[in-house]
Design a protein around this motif. Structure first.
Motif, PDB file in Angstrom:
ATOM      1  N   ASP A  62      56.611  40.839  42.205  1.00 15.48           N
ATOM      2  CA  ASP A  62      55.443  41.726  42.239  1.00 15.48           C
ATOM      3  C   ASP A  62      54.352  41.108  41.362  1.00 15.48           C
ATOM      4  OD1 ASP A  62      53.619  43.736  42.509  1.00 15.48           O
ATOM      5  OD2 ASP A  62      54.821  45.288  41.522  1.00 15.48           O
ATOM      6  N   PRO A  63      53.687  40.060  41.859  1.00 17.53           N
ATOM      7  CA  PRO A  63      52.746  39.315  41.022  1.00 17.53           C
ATOM      8  C   PRO A  63      51.548  40.120  40.561  1.00 17.53           C
ATOM      9  CG  PRO A  63      52.611  38.600  43.318  1.00 17.53           C
ATOM     10  CD  PRO A  63      53.805  39.486  43.214  1.00 17.53           C
ATOM     11  N   LYS A  64      51.261  41.245  41.215  1.00 17.75           N
ATOM     12  CA  LYS A  64      50.102  42.043  40.815  1.00 17.75           C
ATOM     13  C   LYS A  64      50.475  43.189  39.870  1.00 17.75           C
ATOM     14  CE  LYS A  64      47.439  41.034  45.016  1.00 17.75           C
ATOM     15  NZ  LYS A  64      46.570  40.059  44.320  1.00 17.75           N
ATOM     16  N   ALA A  65      51.740  43.277  39.490  1.00 15.98           N
ATOM     17  CA  ALA A  65      52.182  44.358  38.605  1.00 15.98           C
ATOM     18  C   ALA A  65      51.543  44.203  37.223  1.00 15.98           C
ATOM     19  CB  ALA A  65      53.700  44.353  38.485  1.00 15.98           C
ATOM     20  N   THR A  66      51.252  45.330  36.581  1.00 18.33           N
ATOM     21  CA  THR A  66      50.763  45.323  35.204  1.00 18.33           C
ATOM     22  C   THR A  66      51.947  45.104  34.279  1.00 18.33           C
ATOM     23  OG1 THR A  66      48.972  46.851  35.768  1.00 18.33           O
ATOM     24  CG2 THR A  66      49.567  46.659  33.445  1.00 18.33           C
TER      25      THR A  66
END
Length: 349
Positions: A62-66
């Protein structure tokens, strides 16, 4: 020397913009068994400070996860990985001779004992850091640099930027007489790469832009090419026999453009993604030429020991771009984010 009960510190209360930076009074931490207490003389800023605050690291799958560097951050967290200062107290089991010594802290949290351990955490991220008047650290991770000719500000610039740079150079096996490509050469890691690669006896071809080109050349780069132009064409002209080792903190499109320019057996070492993390390249240029793409996160304990030897001998001369008081941490981070400077930004707690 008596230590006060409370200290000024800047911590993040959550992920977000500079509004999550909080200047506050907190208890001075007590050194536990095997630890020392360091009075912070200078703390340097890094892109990791921005990305940790923003939660910009993503997660596997999930590369866009915070997320923080290695997953969730425990808030509030005192930021700051790069500390130079003086030992003022020791915990149980630590020799008292360290008290009064000038030290640099290795900010890495390692996955095991031994000289080749991998960093899996970072001071200022997985534990409280140096945006404060005092910080605790493992006695094994403080390096006595009392005799170094470098200033406290210069010493504070070393751990993350120069540690990352030395880790890249070691993992890329850069040798004397080889040609090194340095991307993002005006940043903290980039300038460090230029300094150390030059000290290794390599020929340095750097990528920079605009007004920063002269500063990168002054730092020791043999050739500086303008990232605003045709990078591949400029590289072919600057290094017609090819690149032995690419030392890359930009990634993005540069990997696909540059990989065909590696010599046989060349190494492309990546330690950042300022140009984007989604990379595409022609895999034939990899296997047909016995090339390697190498990921490099920070340094090992052995790398850091080599770096401290360089510091004690004054063989690197870090560039200080600006200094700020601790109370102006938000302004300091904003200055870092603008990327208009050459060298490192330092705060004085």
């Amino acid at each position: 020397m008596s230590t006060p009960q409370f200290m000024r510190a800047v911590r993040i209360t959550g992920h977000g913009g500079t509004e999550v930076l909080e200047l506050t009074d907190v208890p001075v931490p007590a050194p536990q068994a095997g630890e020392v207490l360091v009075q912070v003389a200078a703390v340097a800023l890094n892109n990791t400070d921005l990305w940790t605050r923003e939660g910009a690291y993503g997660l596997p799958g999930d590369p866009k996860a915070t997320s923080g560097w290695r997953g969730p951050i425990d808030f509030p967290r005192i930021q700051g990985a790069d500390v130079a200062g003086q030992v003022v107290a020791v915990g149980a089991g630590v020799e008292g001779r360290l008290v009064g010594r000038r030290v640099v802290v290795d900010p890495a949290i390692y996955d095991s004992e031994g000289p080749d351990a991998n960093p899996v955490g970072l001071m200022g991220s997985e534990r409280d850091g140096g945006y404060a008047q005092y910080v605790t650290a493992s006695a094994e991770r403080v390096h006595d640099v009392t005799e170094s000719p470098l200033t406290d500000d210069q010493l504070a610039t070393l751990p993350t930027a120069y540690g990352t740079a030395l880790g890249m150079i070691e993992r890329g096996r850069l040798g004397r007489g080889e040609t090194a490509l340095v991307s993002g050469a005006s940043g903290g890691v980039g300038i460090a790469l230029v300094h150390i690669a030059r000290a290794r006896g390599a020929r340095v071809v750097a990528i920079s832009s605009g007004a920063k080109i002269d500063a990168v050349r002054a730092a020791g780069a043999h050739e500086v090419i303008d990232r605003a132009g045709d990078i591949a064409g400029q590289l072919r002209a600057a290094a017609p026999e090819g690149i032995d080792v690419a030392l890359d903190v930009v990634a993005g499109e540069l990997v696909g453009e540059g990989l065909p320019l590696l010599r046989e057996g060349g190494r492309w070492v990546i330690a950042g993604a300022l140009g984007g993390y989604d990379v595409t390249f022609d895999v034939r240029r990899l296997y047909l030429h016995n090339a390697q793409v190498i990921g490099s996160a920070m340094h090992t304990p052995a790398h850091f020991g080599l770096l401290m030897d360089l510091a004690r001998r004054g063989e690197v001369q870090p560039v200080i771009a600006a200094t700020f008081p601790l109370e102006q941490a938000a302004q300091a981070q904003e200055e870092l984010a603008r990327r208009g400077h050459v060298g490192k930004i330092v705060m004085h707690p």
